[in-house]
Motif scaffolding. Structure first.
Motif, mmCIF file in Angstrom:
data_model
loop_
_atom_site.group_PDB
_atom_site.id
_atom_site.type_symbol
_atom_site.label_atom_id
_atom_site.label_comp_id
_atom_site.label_asym_id
_atom_site.label_seq_id
_atom_site.Cartn_x
_atom_site.Cartn_y
_atom_site.Cartn_z
ATOM 1 N N CYS A 151 4.949 10.784 7.504
ATOM 2 C CA CYS A 151 4.969 12.231 7.309
ATOM 3 C C CYS A 151 3.663 12.801 6.780
ATOM 4 C CB CYS A 151 6.119 12.603 6.369
ATOM 5 S SG CYS A 151 7.751 12.279 7.078
ATOM 6 N N ASP A 152 2.721 11.951 6.400
ATOM 7 C CA ASP A 152 1.399 12.454 6.019
ATOM 8 C C ASP A 152 0.516 12.678 7.245
ATOM 9 O OD1 ASP A 152 1.095 9.794 6.585
ATOM 10 O OD2 ASP A 152 0.159 9.251 4.679
ATOM 11 N N ARG A 153 1.079 12.446 8.445
ATOM 12 C CA ARG A 153 0.451 12.764 9.734
ATOM 13 C C ARG A 153 -0.733 11.873 10.073
ATOM 14 N NH1 ARG A 153 -0.568 19.095 9.339
ATOM 15 N NH2 ARG A 153 -1.558 18.398 7.394
ATOM 16 N N ILE A 154 -0.825 10.709 9.427
ATOM 17 C CA ILE A 154 -1.885 9.755 9.733
ATOM 18 C C ILE A 154 -1.286 8.377 9.945
ATOM 19 C CG2 ILE A 154 -3.620 11.041 8.425
ATOM 20 C CD1 ILE A 154 -3.369 8.903 6.220
ATOM 21 N N ILE A 182 0.855 -1.173 0.000
ATOM 22 C CA ILE A 182 0.000 0.000 0.000
ATOM 23 C C ILE A 182 0.900 1.234 0.000
ATOM 24 C CG2 ILE A 182 -1.868 -1.179 1.196
ATOM 25 C CD1 ILE A 182 -1.094 0.488 3.717
ATOM 26 N N ARG A 183 0.297 2.380 -0.255
ATOM 27 C CA ARG A 183 1.061 3.620 -0.322
ATOM 28 C C ARG A 183 0.445 4.678 0.588
ATOM 29 N NH1 ARG A 183 4.780 4.348 -4.171
ATOM 30 N NH2 ARG A 183 4.519 6.621 -3.992
ATOM 31 N N HIS A 184 1.305 5.547 1.084
ATOM 32 C CA HIS A 184 0.895 6.761 1.787
ATOM 33 C C HIS A 184 1.118 7.945 0.851
ATOM 34 C CE1 HIS A 184 0.494 5.633 6.217
ATOM 35 N NE2 HIS A 184 0.752 4.484 5.618
ATOM 36 N N GLU A 185 0.752 9.142 1.322
ATOM 37 C CA GLU A 185 0.937 10.358 0.542
ATOM 38 C C GLU A 185 2.273 11.032 0.834
ATOM 39 O OE1 GLU A 185 -1.090 11.341 -1.888
ATOM 40 O OE2 GLU A 185 -2.200 9.488 -1.455
ATOM 41 N N ALA A 186 3.064 10.455 1.750
ATOM 42 C CA ALA A 186 4.352 11.027 2.142
ATOM 43 C C ALA A 186 5.196 9.891 2.705
ATOM 44 C CB ALA A 186 4.145 12.140 3.168
ATOM 45 N N HIS A 231 -2.300 13.072 13.634
ATOM 46 C CA HIS A 231 -1.467 13.981 14.421
ATOM 47 C C HIS A 231 -1.369 15.314 13.693
ATOM 48 C CE1 HIS A 231 0.682 11.674 17.734
ATOM 49 N NE2 HIS A 231 -0.021 10.726 17.145
ATOM 50 N N ASP A 232 -0.880 16.319 14.396
ATOM 51 C CA ASP A 232 -0.667 17.625 13.782
ATOM 52 C C ASP A 232 0.698 17.732 13.118
ATOM 53 O OD1 ASP A 232 -3.156 18.577 14.561
ATOM 54 O OD2 ASP A 232 -2.407 19.268 16.506
ATOM 55 N N GLY A 233 1.512 16.721 13.256
ATOM 56 C CA GLY A 233 2.821 16.654 12.611
ATOM 57 C C GLY A 233 3.104 15.227 12.216
ATOM 58 N N PRO A 234 4.245 14.968 11.576
ATOM 59 C CA PRO A 234 4.592 13.598 11.203
ATOM 60 C C PRO A 234 4.559 12.644 12.396
ATOM 61 C CG PRO A 234 6.064 15.140 10.131
ATOM 62 C CD PRO A 234 5.247 15.949 11.099
ATOM 63 N N ILE A 235 4.095 11.431 12.163
ATOM 64 C CA ILE A 235 4.071 10.387 13.191
ATOM 65 C C ILE A 235 5.357 9.574 13.063
ATOM 66 C CG2 ILE A 235 2.857 8.364 14.074
ATOM 67 C CD1 ILE A 235 0.300 9.497 12.852
ATOM 68 N N ARG A 236 6.141 9.565 14.123
ATOM 69 C CA ARG A 236 7.438 8.881 14.082
ATOM 70 C C ARG A 236 7.351 7.415 14.458
ATOM 71 N NH1 ARG A 236 10.803 6.306 12.994
ATOM 72 N NH2 ARG A 236 13.063 6.516 13.204
ATOM 73 N N HIS A 237 6.448 7.053 15.387
ATOM 74 C CA HIS A 237 6.351 5.657 15.833
ATOM 75 C C HIS A 237 4.901 5.283 16.094
ATOM 76 C CE1 HIS A 237 10.539 4.428 16.211
ATOM 77 N NE2 HIS A 237 10.797 5.654 16.624
ATOM 78 N N CYS A 238 4.613 4.001 15.911
ATOM 79 C CA CYS A 238 3.308 3.458 16.262
ATOM 80 C C CYS A 238 3.514 2.065 16.857
ATOM 81 C CB CYS A 238 2.371 3.399 15.050
ATOM 82 S SG CYS A 238 2.932 2.349 13.689
ATOM 83 N N ALA A 239 2.574 1.647 17.696
ATOM 84 C CA ALA A 239 2.647 0.329 18.323
ATOM 85 C C ALA A 239 1.242 -0.113 18.691
ATOM 86 C CB ALA A 239 3.541 0.371 19.570
ATOM 87 N N PHE A 240 1.022 -1.418 18.653
ATOM 88 C CA PHE A 240 -0.277 -1.975 19.033
ATOM 89 C C PHE A 240 -0.124 -2.695 20.365
ATOM 90 C CE2 PHE A 240 -3.693 -5.109 19.104
ATOM 91 C CZ PHE A 240 -4.780 -4.319 18.749
ATOM 92 N N VAL A 241 -1.056 -2.438 21.265
ATOM 93 C CA VAL A 241 -1.054 -3.071 22.585
ATOM 94 C C VAL A 241 -2.178 -4.094 22.605
ATOM 95 C CG1 VAL A 241 -1.252 -2.695 25.066
ATOM 96 C CG2 VAL A 241 -0.130 -0.974 23.618
#
Length: 408
Positions: free
Chosen positions: A120-123, A97-101, A140-150
């Motif tokens: 960097c597309d902030r989603i 899949i692709r993002h916009e950034a 987010h209001d800025g780029p998202i650097r990390h994500c994790a699922f709990v």
């Protein structure tokens, strides 16, 4: 899960694109091509059809899918790719899949049915590879650097949920079952925590979260009380934080920086904390060293007493090293590849170590010029190393068991 993965056919159309598995490496005929011995000196397996731009993260599928292994990679050219890793070392591309950034981070749902990606597309997107359905689950209001699922086994009431941390100086919690609303405060997150600076590094293990930010700040959270940090300190390393990884017993974490060093930080008995040089190359005369950033740290997934101290680091020197923090020794050093290592991870049972080669900008524009001289098909590769028992056990731990037979 057999009905979901491993059919050997594209996952469908829609927003995803299938890709094949016919790449041939180390034999490129174009000018500047690297031979096999230089490109792959460790004789490791290479993932088919690698990305076209630098890789920002690699993540193996969770333990729920074992004995099958899948791996995802995110890239700076906006892609999220998925492969299956077969027991003979071959790989099969399953979808994209692709993002916009540029995409900076990825994670798996704990049951392996969904893939999360953010950047960097902030989603943050949630991808179902079985149906190709893609939903936006975080803002987010800025780029998202990390994500994790709990997941459900974290010991946290009310799980499962998604966590995201970004350059907008926030850490957010999301219910992926409820569509977020960007018009709401915080984008509709279940909870938001203000961070002292931009998030540069994050890891989650059970109910423990450790976040590293700009200005060398480190915060940790107990997810049973997720809106207040359980502790905060300044990194023991002198320069910018690059990566954080929590050990399987959750007593401590590893933190790396651009200065060629890694720190081991204990949460309770802080007297046991220490730092060590791991990606500095002796230049000989005068005691000079070539210092390269430690781009990646990954801890071993086992809680067995003889393995819980194992970690691997990788850096701008193109090297992957495996360490035992209790014995304070390097148990294995892989041979240097021709470009920096930009991503690194053990699979769910520790049998495979994936590492990705690309350009990390640690040598600036001059280094990028050298990077461009390498043929495109040899620049952004993912290697799969079959971990042997003698590579993860310290000699001081007693007699080593026989080397593991077979591949993975």
């Amino acid at each position: 899960m057999a009905a979901t993965f491993g059919t050997g056919t594209p996952f469908g159309s829609g927003s995803s694109t299938a890709f094949g598995n016919s790449s041939n490496f180390g034999t490129a005929a174009s000018g500047g091509a690297l031979n096999t011995a230089t490109l792959n000196p460790n004789n490791d397996f290479m993932v088919s059809d690698p990305p076209n731009d630098t890789i920002s993260s690699v993540h193996f599928s969770p333990a729920a899918l074992l004995p099958r292994n899948f791996i995802i990679a995110t890239t700076w050219d906006n892609e999220v790719r998925l492969w299956e890793v077969h027991s003979n070392g071959s790989t099969q591309g399953l979808g994209m899949i692709r993002h916009e950034a540029p995409v900076l981070a990825s994670a798996w749902k704990s049951d392996g049915t969904r893939i999360f990606s953010a950047g960097c597309d902030r989603i943050c997107k949630m991808w179902d590879p079985a149906t190709n359905a893609v939903d936006t689950v975080a803002y987010h209001d800025g780029p998202i650097r990390h994500c994790a699922f709990v997941g459900e086994t974290s010991g946290v009431a009310g799980t499962p949920f998604l966590m995201t941390a970004g350059w907008d100086r926030t850490l957010k919690y999301w219910d992926v079952r409820a569509p977020p609303n960007p018009a709401q405060g915080g984008g509709g997150a279940m909870g938001t925590v203000s961070l002292p600076e931009r998030c540069y590094a994050m890891d989650v293990n059970g109910s423990l979260v450790v976040v590293g930010t700009a200005d060398r700040e480190v915060l940790w959270f107990d997810l049973r009380q997720p809106l207040q940090p359980a502790g905060r300190k300044t990194s023991p390393l002198r320069y910018q934080t690059r990566c954080i990884s929590i050990f399987a017993d959750r007593t401590c974490y590893a933190i790396s920086s651009v200065e060629g060093r890694c720190g081991i930080e204990y949460l309770q008995d802080t007297s046991k904390s220490f730092a060590f040089k791991c990606h500095r190359i002796d230049q000989g005369a005068g005691g000079q060293e070539r210092i390269t950033p430690v781009n990646c740290v990954t801890t071993y997934p086992s809680t067995a007493p003889e393995l819980v101290d194992v970690l691997a680091t990788a850096g701008g020197d193109g090297r992957v090293n495996i360490w035992n923090k209790a014995a304070k020794v390097k148990t294995k050093g892989l041979k240097e590849v021709p470009l920096p290592i930009v991503a690194l991870e053990f699979n769910a049972n520790g049998a495979i170590l994936a590492y990705a080669m690309g350009y990390d900008w640690s040598q600036g524009a001059s280094g990028y010029a050298r990077f461009q001289s390498v043929p495109p098909e040899q620049r952004n590769l993912i290697f799969l190393h079959a971990v042997q028992d003698d590579e993860i056990r310290s000699k001081s731990a007693g007699a080593r068991p026989p080397v593991r037979k077979g591949l993975f």
